[in-house]
Design a protein around this motif. Structure first.
Motif, mmCIF file in Angstrom:
data_model
loop_
_atom_site.group_PDB
_atom_site.id
_atom_site.type_symbol
_atom_site.label_atom_id
_atom_site.label_comp_id
_atom_site.label_asym_id
_atom_site.label_seq_id
_atom_site.Cartn_x
_atom_site.Cartn_y
_atom_site.Cartn_z
ATOM 1 N N MET A 84 0.881 -1.194 -0.034
ATOM 2 C CA MET A 84 -0.034 -0.079 -0.180
ATOM 3 C C MET A 84 0.758 1.126 0.047
ATOM 4 O O MET A 84 1.974 1.264 0.751
ATOM 5 N N GLU A 85 0.546 2.147 -0.844
ATOM 6 C CA GLU A 85 1.250 3.539 -0.960
ATOM 7 C C GLU A 85 0.292 4.736 -0.301
ATOM 8 O O GLU A 85 -0.809 4.668 -0.317
ATOM 9 N N ALA A 86 1.089 5.479 0.048
ATOM 10 C CA ALA A 86 0.630 6.792 0.716
ATOM 11 C C ALA A 86 1.663 7.908 0.593
ATOM 12 O O ALA A 86 2.854 7.740 0.540
ATOM 13 N N PHE A 87 1.101 9.142 0.156
ATOM 14 C CA PHE A 87 1.889 10.252 0.115
ATOM 15 C C PHE A 87 1.642 11.255 1.219
ATOM 16 O O PHE A 87 0.446 11.577 1.579
ATOM 17 N N ALA A 88 2.786 11.919 1.496
ATOM 18 C CA ALA A 88 2.766 13.026 2.620
ATOM 19 C C ALA A 88 3.549 14.109 1.961
ATOM 20 O O ALA A 88 4.659 13.951 1.507
ATOM 21 N N PRO A 89 2.979 15.499 1.809
ATOM 22 C CA PRO A 89 3.720 16.556 1.503
ATOM 23 C C PRO A 89 4.943 17.121 2.256
ATOM 24 O O PRO A 89 4.912 16.644 3.522
ATOM 25 N N GLY A 90 5.890 17.521 1.772
ATOM 26 C CA GLY A 90 7.068 18.211 2.439
ATOM 27 C C GLY A 90 6.244 19.345 3.083
ATOM 28 O O GLY A 90 5.057 19.790 2.946
ATOM 29 N N SER A 91 7.024 20.194 3.950
ATOM 30 C CA SER A 91 6.330 21.172 4.934
ATOM 31 C C SER A 91 7.574 22.204 5.094
ATOM 32 O O SER A 91 8.987 21.680 5.379
ATOM 33 N N VAL A 92 7.351 23.487 5.161
ATOM 34 C CA VAL A 92 8.630 24.424 5.424
ATOM 35 C C VAL A 92 8.012 25.109 6.583
ATOM 36 O O VAL A 92 6.863 25.820 6.602
ATOM 37 N N THR A 93 8.780 25.295 7.665
ATOM 38 C CA THR A 93 8.305 26.098 8.824
ATOM 39 C C THR A 93 9.142 27.562 8.684
ATOM 40 O O THR A 93 10.278 27.632 8.596
ATOM 41 N N ALA A 94 8.378 28.444 8.654
ATOM 42 C CA ALA A 94 8.799 29.827 8.443
ATOM 43 C C ALA A 94 9.523 30.411 10.074
ATOM 44 O O ALA A 94 10.484 30.938 10.134
ATOM 45 N N PHE A 95 8.678 30.053 10.987
ATOM 46 C CA PHE A 95 9.194 30.283 12.479
ATOM 47 C C PHE A 95 8.231 29.294 13.273
ATOM 48 O O PHE A 95 7.302 28.920 12.990
ATOM 49 N N PHE A 96 8.909 29.222 14.649
ATOM 50 C CA PHE A 96 8.413 28.091 15.308
ATOM 51 C C PHE A 96 8.820 28.705 16.893
ATOM 52 O O PHE A 96 9.715 29.247 17.163
ATOM 53 N N ALA A 97 8.326 28.011 17.998
ATOM 54 C CA ALA A 97 8.617 28.176 19.226
ATOM 55 C C ALA A 97 8.027 26.794 19.820
ATOM 56 O O ALA A 97 6.856 26.321 19.417
ATOM 57 N N PRO A 98 8.867 26.317 20.824
ATOM 58 C CA PRO A 98 8.177 24.886 21.577
ATOM 59 C C PRO A 98 7.320 25.277 22.502
ATOM 60 O O PRO A 98 7.140 26.554 23.079
ATOM 61 N N THR A 99 6.135 24.493 22.727
ATOM 62 C CA THR A 99 5.412 24.646 23.706
ATOM 63 C C THR A 99 5.587 24.220 24.828
ATOM 64 O O THR A 99 6.878 23.684 25.109
ATOM 65 N N ALA A 100 4.950 24.594 26.091
ATOM 66 C CA ALA A 100 5.595 24.333 27.521
ATOM 67 C C ALA A 100 6.104 22.966 27.694
ATOM 68 O O ALA A 100 7.003 22.990 28.402
ATOM 69 N N ASP A 101 5.505 21.879 27.295
ATOM 70 C CA ASP A 101 5.903 20.544 27.528
ATOM 71 C C ASP A 101 7.080 20.181 26.654
ATOM 72 O O ASP A 101 7.554 19.134 26.626
ATOM 73 N N GLY A 102 7.285 21.001 25.708
ATOM 74 C CA GLY A 102 8.453 20.790 24.819
ATOM 75 C C GLY A 102 8.362 19.563 23.717
ATOM 76 O O GLY A 102 9.094 19.307 22.824
ATOM 77 N N ASP A 103 7.034 19.238 23.682
ATOM 78 C CA ASP A 103 6.753 18.055 22.763
ATOM 79 C C ASP A 103 5.947 18.415 21.424
ATOM 80 O O ASP A 103 5.862 17.629 20.469
ATOM 81 N N GLU A 104 5.427 19.753 21.519
ATOM 82 C CA GLU A 104 5.121 20.110 20.056
ATOM 83 C C GLU A 104 5.656 21.773 19.989
ATOM 84 O O GLU A 104 6.256 22.028 20.742
ATOM 85 N N SER A 105 4.932 22.143 18.849
ATOM 86 C CA SER A 105 5.562 23.533 18.539
ATOM 87 C C SER A 105 4.392 24.692 18.160
ATOM 88 O O SER A 105 3.304 24.030 17.753
ATOM 89 N N MET A 106 4.455 25.624 18.384
ATOM 90 C CA MET A 106 3.610 26.747 17.620
ATOM 91 C C MET A 106 4.343 27.585 16.566
ATOM 92 O O MET A 106 5.834 27.770 16.504
#
Length: 265
Positions: A1-23
């Motif tokens: 089975m095949e699946a496609f995911a687009p690439g992504s470019v982040t212009a700016f970010f910061a970690p959330t308080a728990d450090g496991d995600e970003s905004m």
């Protein structure tokens, strides 16, 4: 089975308080990664690898972690259309595409939300990303504040050039750099309007990149050349890559914002 995911470019970010995600602000691009997942068979044992990249055996920790989390004995053959380690979210795209394909191949019955979480946790565990898979699942221009994410339907063309890689694992482990990122990323998010254009995000991304002192001389010169042609340019997070909007024929590679998220093929 095949699946496609687009690439992504982040212009700016910061970690959330728990450090496991970003905004921050990111956008999906039309080029990405295809994962072809099938059961791992006895004949595969000779390769001693569960993952191949453009036909070559490779160690790809987040993909392997995702397969382990789904509890399947599988191999994933990855076909890549984006640079690796240069700010295009390649590890997230590979991991998300693998999770979607494995779920369909083995009839696991996991929801899309569950599969995105599996891919995200695999990325966090491997130290290769904090939020790419959420952007790649949604498509378009995605702005998030750590609690909610909004996707804006954009399809802007853009050009880019990559000079080299910056190890995401090392960047995320650099406490001084992450402190600057946390401060400046929050400021950039506050500066965006309610309905940002890609040019707005790019412009704010360049302010962010300079504030955290990440651009090399080559990146700075390339951004200046794009601006001299009437465009807006910045640096992909995290890679020695310049992307520009509002230009035509200035940088050697051309793509566009992908309005759609990852999907089975």
């Amino acid at each position: 089975m095949e699946a496609f995911a687009p690439g992504s470019v982040t212009a700016f970010f910061a970690p959330t308080a728990d450090g496991d995600e970003s905004m921050g602000a990111s956008f999906a691009v039309e080029d990405g990664i295809v994962a072809d997942v099938r059961p791992f068979e006895d004949s595969d044992a000779d390769s001693d690898a569960a993952v191949t990249l453009d036909g070559e055996p490779t160690d790809f920790e987040p993909v392997e972690f995702a397969l382990d989390a789904l509890d399947v004995s599988a191999r994933a053959d990855l076909t890549i259309e984006i640079p690796i380690g240069r700010g295009f979210g390649a590890s997230g795209a590979a991991t998300l595409a693998t999770a979607l394909a494995a779920n369909a191949e083995f009839g696991l019955g996991r929801s899309r939300e569950e599969l995105v979480e599996v891919a995200h946790r695999a990325e966090v565990r491997a130290g290769t990303g904090l939020g790419d898979v959420f952007v790649q699942e949604m498509g378009g221009l995605v702005v998030g504040d750590g609690e909610t994410r909004r996707s804006f339907d954009r399809a802007d063309p853009l050009e880019y050039v990559s000079f080299g890689s910056i190890a995401t694992e090392e960047a995320l482990a650099d406490e001084a750099l992450m402190a600057r990122i946390e401060r400046e990323g929050a400021a950039s998010l506050d500066a965006l309007g309610d309905d940002p254009a890609l040019a707005d995000v790019t412009r704010e991304g360049w302010r962010f990149a300079r504030a955290i002192d990440l651009p090399t001389d080559e990146v700075r010169e390339t951004v200046a050349s794009a601006e001299a042609e009437g465009g807006v340019a910045s640096m992909a997070m995290v890679g020695e890559t310049v992307f520009a909007v509002g230009v035509d024929g200035v940088l050697p590679n051309r793509t566009a914002v992908c309005p759609d998220g990852a999907e089975l093929r």
